[in-house]
Every structure is written in C-alpha cells, then in structure tokens.
Design an enzyme around this catalytic site. Structure first.
Site, PDB file in Angstrom:
ATOM      1  N   ASP A 145       0.813  -1.196   0.109  1.00 26.42           N
ATOM      2  CA  ASP A 145       0.098   0.007   0.048  1.00 26.42           C
ATOM      3  C   ASP A 145       0.905   1.219  -0.140  1.00 26.42           C
ATOM      4  O   ASP A 145       1.871   1.173   0.895  1.00 26.42           O
ATOM      5  CB  ASP A 145      -0.889  -0.027   1.162  1.00 26.42           C
ATOM      6  CG  ASP A 145      -1.610   1.326   1.250  1.00 26.42           C
ATOM      7  OD1 ASP A 145      -2.549   1.676   0.482  1.00 26.42           O
ATOM      8  OD2 ASP A 145      -1.534   1.840   2.257  1.00 26.42           O
ATOM      9  N   GLU A 177       1.527  -0.270  -4.769  1.00 29.99           N
ATOM     10  CA  GLU A 177       0.650   0.740  -5.175  1.00 29.99           C
ATOM     11  C   GLU A 177       1.600   2.321  -5.015  1.00 29.99           C
ATOM     12  O   GLU A 177       2.356   2.169  -3.959  1.00 29.99           O
ATOM     13  CB  GLU A 177      -0.805   0.872  -4.331  1.00 29.99           C
ATOM     14  CG  GLU A 177      -1.426   1.963  -4.596  1.00 29.99           C
ATOM     15  CD  GLU A 177      -2.352   2.690  -3.465  1.00 29.99           C
ATOM     16  OE1 GLU A 177      -3.217   3.588  -3.539  1.00 29.99           O
ATOM     17  OE2 GLU A 177      -1.849   2.378  -2.463  1.00 29.99           O
TER      18      GLU A 177
END
Length: 570
Positions: free
Chosen positions: A257, A289
């Site tokens: 993330d 990400e």
C-alpha cells in the site's frame, strides 16, 4: 528458501517459543492464564522464553514491570480484539496444502475483494465458497484488501495494528487458509494487500516495546516507521514472508500500500529487501501501489510492478466529465488516455499542476506486465463522498467501453468486486472504532476531505453500521449482459493478447474515437453520444464483439453512441 516463523509465539511438539523485540522494557514476562513467567533478555533488545506444555489455542500477553499487559506485536490472532490477549497459532497445522496455481506475471487479471463486504457473512470461509466464480468470470487472481487485525469489527483494513494477525471477524488465520486453498483449487493466484507505511491509531502498542517510529520523517499519519533500524526492517520482512511462504499463509503475491509514504534512506531500500526476500521464497510477486510514476520501483528496487493510476483518471474524466480535485490534472482526457496506453502513464517528467512540480519518469520501455491499471478500485470508489461506482456515474454503454479498455490494454487489469456484472451497490468508507474521540475525528476529517471536489449531498457516517451494510455486494442483482461482455473480453485477452510490450501496441484517436491495436486485435471505443465513423488499418477485419450496433463496410466502421467494438485481423 523456506521461511520459518521467528518472531512471536511458535509452538512445537513440547511447548511454545516466544520472542519479542522490546528494548524499552527493563524486564518482560509472558502471562499465560493467571501465570506470568519472566523472559530472558538477549542481544539487540530481544526477549525470549520457551514455555513447555503451552499449545496452540493458549492465550497470552506480555507484562511490563509496571503491570501493563500488551498483546504480542507479532500476534497471529487477536480473539478478543486488538486490546486483548494474543492466541498461540500453529501455522504448520493450517498452512495451505495445495501448491501454487502458477499464474505467470503477464497472465495476472485481478479481482480486488474486501472480505467483509464480498459476501453477506463477511468471512473468509464465505468468500472461499464463492471464489470459483472468479475463475469462471475470467479472472486469474484474487486480491484481498488488508486482513491485518484492526480495532472494531468492520473497516477497510488500512488501520491495522497487528500486522501478522488475521482480523477475527474474517475468521482468523484458519479461515484465511481455507480461502487460499479454494483459490488455488480454482486455478487462481491469491494476492494480499499489506500496509508497511503506517499503523492504525487505535490499539497500536508497538512504541511501548521498541522505537519502531521516528520523528525524522513525516507521513500523513504522523511519525514514520524507522527503517534505518535492522530490527524494524526484520519485522516487516518477516511479515512479508509470513504471508507468502508455504509455511505461512501461502499467498502468491503482495500488493504494498502507498509506497510513496515509506521513507527509507538506507541501502538497500526496504522495498528492495522485501522484494528480494519474497522472490527467494519461490514464485511470489510484489506489486506496489504508488502515485510516484517512477520506474525505479521496478528497475532499482526489483518489484514486479507498480500501479499506474493515470489511465484510470483519464478514462474516468472521459466518461464522467468530472474535473474536481486530482481529476483537474486530466482535463482534455482522450489525448491523455492515449498517452497512458502508449507510454504507461501520462506524467513522465512534465509539470503536473496538482502536484505543483515535475512528476514521473519515462516508462514506455517497460512491458505492460510491470503496471496495474483499472477503471474502478476500492480507493477510486470509496474515496468519493457517497462511494458511487462507475455504474452510477455513466450508463451501460460507458461501462462497456471502460471494461473493454481495461481488459485489452497491455498492463495487468484490475477490477473491483462485482464490477464484472456492473454491480450498483456503493463501496463507502466505513469504520468501527471503539474510541469515541477518534470516531468523531474521522467523521470530521471525512467531511473536510471532499471540499476540493464540491460533491453534493451528505457524507455517509463512517461509523454507522448501515454504511458498512450497504457496501455489501448483492449477487442476486447481477446484470447477465454485462457479465457475458466481461467474460468475452477476458477470454480474448487470455487467448489472443500475449505480447505486452509497448512496441506491440498502438493507441490513437480519430476525433473522439479511440483505436487500440495489439497484434491482430483492434479495439474501437467511441466516446461520443452521436454518430461516429472510424477508418481501420488496411486488411480483412471481422467483428468479435460489439456493445452497440456498428456496421463494418470494408475498412470503415460506422456506429452511433458510446460503444466498444473488438475486431480481429483475418
């Protein structure tokens, strides 16, 4: 390499070995039932204890000299929530037995799932019973949003505070193992979203044990994790291996993330160290990400891929005409959509107004397998004020165009749960914080967040249970035509689109009609509501799929309204 659990509680035939990094503690004890046993301090601030007779299922906590009792920072299960005792788990007894599905990187087609809303029950076992449908619908990978334990019974998972544990409401580590087994049985790769840029605010006790955080660097959540310390690095590398190892949860890959918020001045960078460790564990992937548009994630740190949100932003603006907030950087969207298709992302070093500086690096030399793109995901839906899906923001014709572009472009496609059948349920931001002041702060922050977008209407209360309940998908409302369209697109991708290089792909515009050619396949996507005419490259073409009623006359394609037509060169 075969990972062996090192931190936390590790049971064997005779008892359980406990290990925790706690240099801040003058002494430490393990409390099991009503008995507290002192631990031995070892090098680098670690405390250890072997306790004979302690088996899986025993509950324990760490007791400090002042009487404080805290859960294990490497706990595998928090049966009474993140403030309560930890539970000894025998990973060897519940690790998946089936071998990996063996899906190659370039063959990944993701469906992103949130365990709490993917089924009515909201558990990993319930999701395991439905996972076969993902393969039937054309996916090759299931990607779970974070499962690490967090405060309360519901949430997105990005406020996890026990990174090794599986949230009890999802069924704990046993049910998660069932999900991975079911995915493998269906031929699917299983991916897990993990958060290494911060921990949540409620139930985060790491700082009481050790200096996990540093004020030298700042993140949107406060002090950054201190990756200059080898013990902190080991903790998170261990965590990655806990999820991907065949001796752990057995996932085929991780989604890291928001890596732009991971700060590390060390060499090698922590992302590189994680990637190397995961790769050494055998056939597992690491995808980041990131909003950095930076090829160093792949070329320097060795990650397998990175998210490329520019395609989403350009496509969203083209379909909805929204231009608020970060969508303001994607006005005049169709040329930007072509840029993203041809080069990986739009911003590759030029000035980006919303960032106020040059942004990105060139990436056209990298094949599509190193990028992940979407038309919808949990962030782009859930970070809207009302959590509307694209199905509420455009019509069925626009949805067909979006799904076709995502399916047939060179990067790895990702869809959000239910997108394959044009689900209309929202995915709203929901929390279940038990701290009243924190809950109120989240409510206020949520309302403040949307001022730049000028969205109308009341922002749903994140703490309200109905906000969570209305975000669950309803399989009884599947759009059969949308599902058939989705399946046909992904079949074409799997069977006919093997070359994922940018050289093997070309996107161009004819007015407001997009032409995307990959090998023998040509996608024509019309964005206007009126009539269109597209001039095709020379050759004999036949229509494979048509979401409207276009007419092919020689090398001229005529139609009306938004639609997508997939053709093949004979």
């Amino acid at each position: 390499m075969t990972w062996k659990q090192w931190l936390g509680a590790v049971p064997d035939a005779g008892g359980t070995h406990f290990r925790v990094w706690a240099p801040k503690a003058g002494s430490l004890a393990v409390k099991i039932a009503d008995r507290a046993v002192s631990m031995r301090r070892e090098a680098e601030g670690y405390y250890t204890l072997y306790s004979p007779g302690v088996r899986a299922g025993a509950r324990y906590s760490y007791r400090f000299p002042d009487g404080r009792e805290r859960p294990d920072p490497a706990s595998l299960l928090q049966p009474k929530g993140v403030h309560g005792p930890s539970e000894v788990v025998d990973l060897a007894a519940i690790a998946p037995r089936k071998s990996r599905a063996g899906v190659a990187l370039q063959d990944l087609i993701f469906c992103e799932l949130h365990l709490g809303t993917y089924t009515k029950e909201g558990t990993a076992d319930a999701a395991a019973r439905e996972v076969h449908a993902l393969a039937e619908n054309g996916y090759t990978a299931a990607e779970l949003m974070p499962v690490a334990a967090f405060a309360g019974d519901r949430g997105w998972g990005y406020d996890g505070v026990a990174p090794f544990a599986v949230h009890e409401a999802y069924g704990g580590p046993l049910q998660l193992g069932h999900f991975v087994e079911a995915a493998r049985a269906s031929g699917l790769a299983a991916f897990l979203d993990v958060v290494y840029n911060h921990l949540g605010p409620e139930g985060n006790y790491l700082s009481e044990f050790a200096p996990y955080f540093t004020s030298k660097h700042n993140t949107p959540w406060g002090d950054a994790l201190d990756f200059s310390l080898p013990q902190v690095r080991r903790y998170f590398v261990e965590n990655a291996l806990r999820w991907v190892s065949s001796a752990g949860a057995g996932f085929d890959g991780l989604r890291l993330d928001a890596v732009q918020n991971i700060v590390d001045d060390s060499k090698p960078h922590i992302l590189q160290e994680i990637a190397e460790a995961v790769h050494a564990e055998g056939s597992a992937f690491v995808i980041a990400e990131s909003d950095l548009n930076d090829v160093k994630l792949v070329e320097q740190y060795g990650l397998d891929g990175a998210w490329a949100d520019d395609l989403h932003h350009a496509l969203h603006v083209a379909l909805t005409a929204e231009s608020q907030g970060y969508y303001g950087d994607f006005q005049d969207p169709l040329p930007k959509l072509v840029q993203a298709l041809n080069r990986g992302w739009v911003y590759e070093g030029q000035h980006r107004p919303g960032f106020g500086k040059p942004h990105g690096t060139p990436a056209a030399h990298l094949p599509g397998r190193h990028f992940v793109v979407c038309a919808q995901n949990h962030d782009q839906i859930g970070n809207r004020a009302a959590g509307e899906r694209l199905s509420k923001l455009t019509d069925d014709r626009g949805l067909r165009v979006a799904s076709a572009i995502v399916a047939l472009q060179p990067a790895l496609p990702l869809y959000f749960q239910g997108e394959e059948w044009a689900a209309r349920e929202p995915f709203q931001y929901f929390t279940g914080h038990t701290d009243h002041d924190l809950a109120e702060s989240v409510r206020k922050g949520r309302r403040e967040e949307f001022k730049a977008f000028a969205w109308q209407g009341e922002v749903p209360d994140p703490q309200a249970r109905e906000t969570f309940e209305r975000s669950k998908i309803d399989r009884g409302k599947q759009d059969a035509e949308a599902l058939a369209w989705h399946r046909a697109l992904l079949k074409i991708r799997r069977e006919k689109l093997r070359d994922d290089t940018r050289a093997g792909s070309d996107a161009s515009l004819q007015g407001r009609t997009l032409l995307l050619r990959r090998g023998s396949i040509l996608l024509v996507a019309a964005f206007d509501d009126g009539a269109f005419e597209a001039r095709l490259p020379q050759g004999n073409w036949r229509v494979l799929l048509d979401s409207g009623a276009a007419k092919l006359i020689g090398t001229t394609l005529r139609g009306s309204g938004r639609q997508a037509i997939v053709l093949e060169h004979a």
